[in-house]
Design an enzyme around this catalytic site. Structure first.
Site, PDB file in Angstrom:
ATOM      1  N   SER A 142       4.978 -41.409 -57.782  1.00  0.00           N
ATOM      2  CA  SER A 142       6.083 -40.496 -57.509  1.00  0.00           C
ATOM      3  C   SER A 142       5.714 -39.779 -56.225  1.00  0.00           C
ATOM      4  CB  SER A 142       6.224 -39.465 -58.641  1.00  0.00           C
ATOM      5  OG  SER A 142       6.995 -38.358 -58.228  1.00  0.00           O
ATOM      6  N   TYR A 155       3.004 -33.969 -65.312  1.00  0.00           N
ATOM      7  CA  TYR A 155       3.543 -35.125 -64.583  1.00  0.00           C
ATOM      8  C   TYR A 155       2.875 -35.259 -63.223  1.00  0.00           C
ATOM      9  CZ  TYR A 155       7.116 -38.128 -62.388  1.00  0.00           C
ATOM     10  OH  TYR A 155       7.781 -39.135 -61.736  1.00  0.00           O
TER      11      TYR A 155
END
Length: 263
Positions: A142, A155
């Site tokens: 990401s 995350y």
């Protein structure tokens, strides 16, 4: 060195980036091992798309947070009859500040987004090393592999960890002709971001230099490049696919979000 075979495993291929990647690899002549966590119906769509392109598809249930994640790779390799490429795409997120994140949530996100790719990569690497024909591992991280985000500590930590795991694997596996890279998407129109992929070109994002979210195919194309012979001298790298979003830190004070365009 012989080219690695056109046999790929794509985790999380029931939707979003994983599904788009499986379809594109099938278009480029790969047989594909597919996984889903729960959505077997959506995975059946991916199977049809792969088979419509004349390629074989094999399916396994895959819980990235499970200690058995590597065994799923072993089963798919057996069905494929070998392996050339692993794409780690399965993942999860959360929305809670550190003060509001309990240990269970923290561990679940890290298990899914870091332990799962670790176990899958380890299993895949064993097969690739034993076969002796080189190969490719691509980890979908990401933009938050590199940049923090409010309310996403677990995350971001998992994705940053996966980014560093990518680099260590690249070092360790290079002598076997196996390259390992990460692809770091920004905001992509998927169900995970609460959007339909068809909305990618029709949403306005004034704070993003290209002015819109990304389409899953725009990430899949970078993954497919890294899975191909064209990327033979690329390893240990992270490819940010975010429309330029990560370039915008200095423009945070611009409330309009697009004022920089008129400079």
């Amino acid at each position: 060195m012989t080219h690695h075979p056109r046999l790929a495993i794509v985790t999380g291929s029931d939707s979003g980036i994983g599904q788009a990647t499986a379809q594109l690899l099938a278009s480029e002549g790969f047989d594909v091992g597919l996984t889903c966590h729960e959505d077997a119906e959506r995975l059946a769509d991916t199977v049809r798309e792969v088979e419509a392109r004349g390629q074989r598809a094999f399916v396994e249930r895959f819980d990235a947070a499970s200690p058995d994640a590597g065994e799923v790779v072993d089963r798919l390799v057996a069905q494929l009859g070998g392996l050339g490429v692993l794409v780690n795409c399965a993942g999860t997120g959360h929305s809670s500040t550190v003060l509001d994140t309990d240990l269970e949530t923290w561990r679940h996100v890290l298990a899914t987004d870091l332990d799962g790719p670790f176990l899958a990569s380890k299993a895949a690497a064993r097969h690739l090393v034993d076969a002796g024909h080189g190969g490719r591992i691509v980890n979908v991280t990401s933009v938050h592999e590199h940049l923090p985000r409010l309310g996403a500590a677990a995350y971001c930590s998992a994705k940053a960890g996966l980014g560093m795991l990518t680099k260590v694997l690249a070092l360790e596996l290079s002598e076997h002709g196996i390259t390992v890279n990460s692809v770091a998407p920004g905001e992509i129109s998927t169900e995970m971001t609460g959007q339909d992929e068809s909305e990618a070109y029709h949403q306005e994002r004034p704070g993003n230099p290209l002015g819109r979210p990304g389409h899953v195919a725009e990430v899949a194309s970078v993954i497919a490049f890294l899975a191909s012979p064209r990327s033979a001298y690329v390893t240990g790298s992270s490819f940010t696919v975010d429309g330029g979003l990560s370039l915008m830190a200095a423009h945070g004070h611009d409330q309009a979000g697009s004022g920089w365009r008129t400079l």
